[in-house]
Design a protein around this motif. Structure first.
Motif, short mmCIF file in Angstrom:
data_model
loop_
_atom_site.label_atom_id
_atom_site.label_comp_id
_atom_site.label_asym_id
_atom_site.label_seq_id
_atom_site.Cartn_x
_atom_site.Cartn_y
_atom_site.Cartn_z
N UNK A 79 -1.59 -5.11 3.69
CA UNK A 79 -0.69 -4.17 2.93
C UNK A 79 0.68 -4.24 3.61
N UNK A 80 0.46 -4.20 5.01
CA UNK A 80 1.58 -4.29 5.99
C UNK A 80 2.53 -5.16 5.85
N UNK A 85 7.21 -7.85 3.44
CA UNK A 85 7.74 -8.81 2.46
C UNK A 85 8.88 -8.31 1.49
N UNK A 86 8.25 -7.12 0.80
CA UNK A 86 9.17 -6.47 0.08
C UNK A 86 10.31 -5.88 0.66
N UNK A 92 10.13 -2.50 -2.52
CA UNK A 92 8.63 -2.10 -1.76
C UNK A 92 7.56 -2.13 -3.01
N UNK A 93 6.47 -1.83 -2.20
CA UNK A 93 5.03 -2.11 -3.11
C UNK A 93 5.25 -0.89 -4.22
N UNK A 94 4.97 -1.22 -5.68
CA UNK A 94 4.98 -0.38 -6.66
C UNK A 94 3.72 0.68 -6.31
N UNK A 95 4.25 2.05 -6.79
CA UNK A 95 2.99 2.98 -6.85
C UNK A 95 2.23 2.77 -8.09
N UNK A 180 -7.67 -4.15 5.75
CA UNK A 180 -8.37 -5.47 5.66
C UNK A 180 -7.19 -6.76 5.43
N UNK A 181 -7.30 -7.80 5.78
CA UNK A 181 -6.58 -9.19 5.17
C UNK A 181 -7.36 -9.90 4.68
N UNK A 182 -8.54 -9.68 3.98
CA UNK A 182 -9.75 -10.52 3.67
C UNK A 182 -9.92 -10.65 2.08
#
Length: 192
Positions: A79-80, A85-86, A92-95, A180-182
Motif C-alpha cells: 500500500x505504501x 506512486x499516486x 492519492x489512493x481512492x477511499x 503485505x506485498x504478496x
C-alpha cells in the motif's frame, strides 16, 4: 497515464439508508450528494515501473512478470508503494466512498440504479450483502485508503483488470493487510 473526470450526483436510491464512513460500517446513504474528481485506470506494470517509485521498488520477483506483459496491472506491491506512486501524480489512493462513486456513476450512465440493484440482489437490504466477500465480482481487487476495524487492514473492493466496470458491485467489500506485498490480485488506481 489516462485520467477520467467524474462529475456526478447520487440520485434517489431507495437502498441507501444511513451512510457512515466508519470502518466496516458502510451503510449506504451518501455522505455527499454531489461529487467531482479525476481518476485513473488501473495502474499498469509499465506505468509503475517507469516511475521513480517503481525503479527503486524491492519487489524484483514481479518485475520479471511485468516484462512479459507491460500492460498488465501492477500487483504484488505494498500500500505504501501504491500511495507513493499516486503522490508522484499529485494524487492519492481512492477511499471507499470515491470508489463507490466511480462505479455508481458508471452504472447510472447505463441503467436505472434501483432496477440494476434488484436484478443483482433481489430485495435484500444493502446491509445483508455488504461484507459478503464471496460475492465480490471481478478478476481482481482494488486497494482503498479506507481503514478497516481489523488490525493493520484497509478495505478492498472488486476490481477488473481490463477496466470493464460493468459487472462489479459497488456494495461488496473485504479487507487486506496493509503491511503485505504478496497479493497477486490486488491492484490500485489513483484519484485527485
Amino acid at each position: 497515464m489516462k485520467w477520467h473526470e467524474i462529475n456526478g450526483e447520487i440520485g434517489n436510491v431507495k437502498y441507501f439508508n444511513a451512510f457512515n464512513m466508519l470502518p466496516d460500517s458502510f451503510i449506504f446513504k451518501p455522505a455527499r450528494n454531489k461529487f467531482r474528481f479525476k481518476f485513473t485506470d488501473i495502474v499498469s506494470c509499465n506505468d509503475f515501473l517507469e516511475s521513480k517509485v517503481g525503479r527503486v521498488s524491492m519487489f524484483d520477483n514481479y518485475r520479471a512478470i511485468c516484462k512479459i506483459d507491460k500492460d498488465s496491472p501492477m500487483v504484488n506491491i505494498s500500500l505504501l508503494d501504491a500511495k507513493n506512486y499516486c503522490s508522484l501524480l499529485n494524487a492519492r489512493i481512492p477511499n471507499e466512498q470515491e470508489w463507490f462513486e466511480i462505479l455508481y456513476t458508471y452504472i447510472t450512465n447505463k441503467y436505472n440504479f434501483n432496477e440494476w440493484y434488484i436484478t443483482l440482489h433481489g430485495n435484500k437490504d444493502v446491509n445483508e450483502i455488504l461484507l459478503d466477500s464471496n460475492m465480490m465480482l471481478g478478476n481482481g481487487f482494488e486497494m482503498t485508503s479506507t481503514v478497516s476495524n481489523k488490525p493493520i487492514s484497509n478495505i478492498m473492493k472488486g476490481g477488473d483488470v481490463i477496466n470493464d466496470l460493468s459487472h462489479l458491485d459497488p456494495f461488496l467489500k473485504a479487507t487486506f493487510n496493509i503491511t503485505s506485498n504478496s497479493y497477486s490480485n490486488l491492484m490500485f488506481r489513483c484519484v485527485r
